[in-house]
Design an enzyme around this catalytic site. Structure first.
Site, PDB file in Angstrom:
ATOM      1  N   ASP A   1       0.225   3.909   1.349  1.00  0.00           N
ATOM      2  CA  ASP A   1       0.254   4.669   2.463  1.00  0.00           C
ATOM      3  C   ASP A   1       0.904   4.525   3.755  1.00  0.00           C
ATOM      4  O   ASP A   1       1.238   5.368   4.409  1.00  0.00           O
ATOM      5  CB  ASP A   1      -1.356   4.101   3.102  1.00  0.00           C
TER       6      ASP A   1
ATOM      7  N   THR B   1       0.816  -0.913  -0.055  1.00  0.00           N
ATOM      8  CA  THR B   1       0.114   0.099  -0.119  1.00  0.00           C
ATOM      9  C   THR B   1       0.936   1.319  -0.052  1.00  0.00           C
ATOM     10  O   THR B   1       1.881   1.368   0.714  1.00  0.00           O
ATOM     11  CB  THR B   1      -0.957   0.146   1.381  1.00  0.00           C
TER      12      THR B   1
HETATM   13  O1  F6P Z   1      -4.794   3.113   0.532  1.00  0.00           O
HETATM   14  C1  F6P Z   1      -4.355   3.632  -0.713  1.00  0.00           C
HETATM   15  C2  F6P Z   1      -5.205   4.756  -1.060  1.00  0.00           C
HETATM   16  O2  F6P Z   1      -4.592   5.238  -2.386  1.00  0.00           O
HETATM   17  C3  F6P Z   1      -5.352   5.892  -0.161  1.00  0.00           C
HETATM   18  O3  F6P Z   1      -4.090   6.623   0.118  1.00  0.00           O
HETATM   19  C4  F6P Z   1      -6.611   6.419  -0.763  1.00  0.00           C
HETATM   20  O4  F6P Z   1      -7.050   7.248   0.264  1.00  0.00           O
HETATM   21  C5  F6P Z   1      -7.200   5.642  -1.429  1.00  0.00           C
HETATM   22  O5  F6P Z   1      -6.241   4.586  -1.631  1.00  0.00           O
HETATM   23  C6  F6P Z   1      -8.096   5.847  -2.566  1.00  0.00           C
HETATM   24  O6  F6P Z   1      -8.777   4.861  -3.129  1.00  0.00           O
HETATM   25  P1  F6P Z   1      -9.646   4.569  -4.353  1.00  0.00           P
HETATM   26  O7  F6P Z   1      -8.495   4.258  -5.246  1.00  0.00           O
HETATM   27  O8  F6P Z   1     -10.518   3.423  -4.220  1.00  0.00           O
HETATM   28  O9  F6P Z   1     -10.146   5.846  -4.866  1.00  0.00           O
END
Ligand code: F6P
Length: 327
Positions: free
Chosen positions: A132, A130
């Protein structure tokens, strides 16, 4: 006694992260080295429930180490949150005689794996993938390094415009619940202020910092805002405090999904390779229900429960340093 493992499956789940392919490659090649049969599950838990399971061999993971995204595709599955969905997933894994799984993903992925392994006797080892970097028990998650390099490059470009036009820019980076991306991006790009969910920054504080800048005739500023900021995203904050320098001089940029794609950095390729290799070895040693991570350059083994529920702290010292260096 450890289960005799002959067939393993690998899948990616949740948000994609650069380096996931390098991890898949490492899992497949390590498993091949140990004469295991390896299966790919496409689209994470969704594909597990739908039975999208097929053989993957060492030749299938050639020429992917440098590619962003995930060749296995990914998803966030609502059905896997239900006992009925997990029962179907178990039946599908059993139909292919899968003895164990390697799950590459983040918090949601490991939450699913933890519940599943408490219900069914199929060992799971998780690999933190991830951008994050918000998982407890590992210094780094796969994708974080690439994403902060991408974000810093984007901020460098915006800084050119900020400088040329004497503007104040609020730049939002990803991180739903954590400020790791914002902190690293802010320090690496020399931002004036970094707003993260882990440390309360008030509107008044931002206004005071901006006023100081105005007083000393500072001509342009860059403020980094984590997506999960408790006082709102970059647009909301700009709306509230932009008047200090003049709304006509204030701009907002949301880097968004740009920072999730792209070719993985050297650090992410290395990390992904080590974790993929370590995950297969961990399964063969009888480990289950754990995430494999990296701590002080050594592999670490963290129960899913801790990886999910314990909070990984943002280094407050580093946050304090950022404030000093930006003066
Ligand atoms: O968890 C990874 C992440 O990129 C976060 O930083 C972000 O809030 C989320 O996924 C966004 O998710 P999606 O691609 O479903 O909009």
């Amino acid at each position: 006694m450890a289960k005799d493992i002959k067939r393993i499956a690998v899948f990616t789940s949740g948000g994609d992260a650069p380096g996931m392919n390098a991890a898949v490659r490492a899992v497949v090649r390590t498993a091949t080295y140990h004469n295991l049969h390896i299966y790919r599950i496409n689209r994470g838990y969704t594909g597990m429930i739908d039975g999208e399971i097929e053989r993957i061999e060492t030749k299938d993971v050639g020429n992917i180490i440098h590619r962003g995204g995930t060749i296995l595709k990914t998803s966030r599955s609502e059905a896997f949150r239900t006992p009925e969905g997990r029962k179907i997933a178990f039946d599908k894994l059993s139909a292919f005689n899968i003895d164990a799984c390697v799950a590459i993903g983040g918090n949601g992925t490991f939450t699913g794996a933890k519940v599943f392994t408490s219900e069914y006797d199929i060992p799971f080892v998780g690999i933190p993938g991830t951008i994050d970097n918000d998982l407890y028990g590992t210094d780094f998650t796969i994708g974080f390094d690439t994403s902060i390099n991408t974000a810093i490059e984007a901020v460098d470009r915006i800084r050119d415009t900020a400088d040329s036009h004497n503007r104040l820019f609020f730049i939002e980076v990803m991180g739903r619940h954590a400020g790791f991306i914002a902190l690293a991006t802010g320090i690496g790009s020399g931002a004036e202020t970094i707003i993260v969910p882990e440390s309360a920054t008030s509107e008044e504080e931002i206004i005071a910092t901006l006023k100081k800048g105005v007083d000393r005739k500072k001509l342009f500023s860059v403020i980094i805002v984590a997506e999960g900021s408790t006082i709102g995203g970059a647009h909301a904050i700009a709306e509230k405090v932009g008047a200090v320098v003049g709304k006509d001089k204030t701009r907002v940029a949301v880097i968004g999904h740009l920072q999730r794609g792209g070719s993985p950095s050297a650090a992410d390729r290395m990390l992904a390779s080590r974790l993929g290799y370590g995950a297969v070895n961990a399964l063969l040693e009888g480990k289950s229900n754990i995430m494999i991570g990296i701590q002080n350059d050594n592999l670490s083994y963290i129960p899913f429960d801790d990886a999910i529920n314990k909070k990984k702290d943002l280094n407050q010292d580093v946050l304090g340093m950022a404030a000093i260096l930006s003066k």
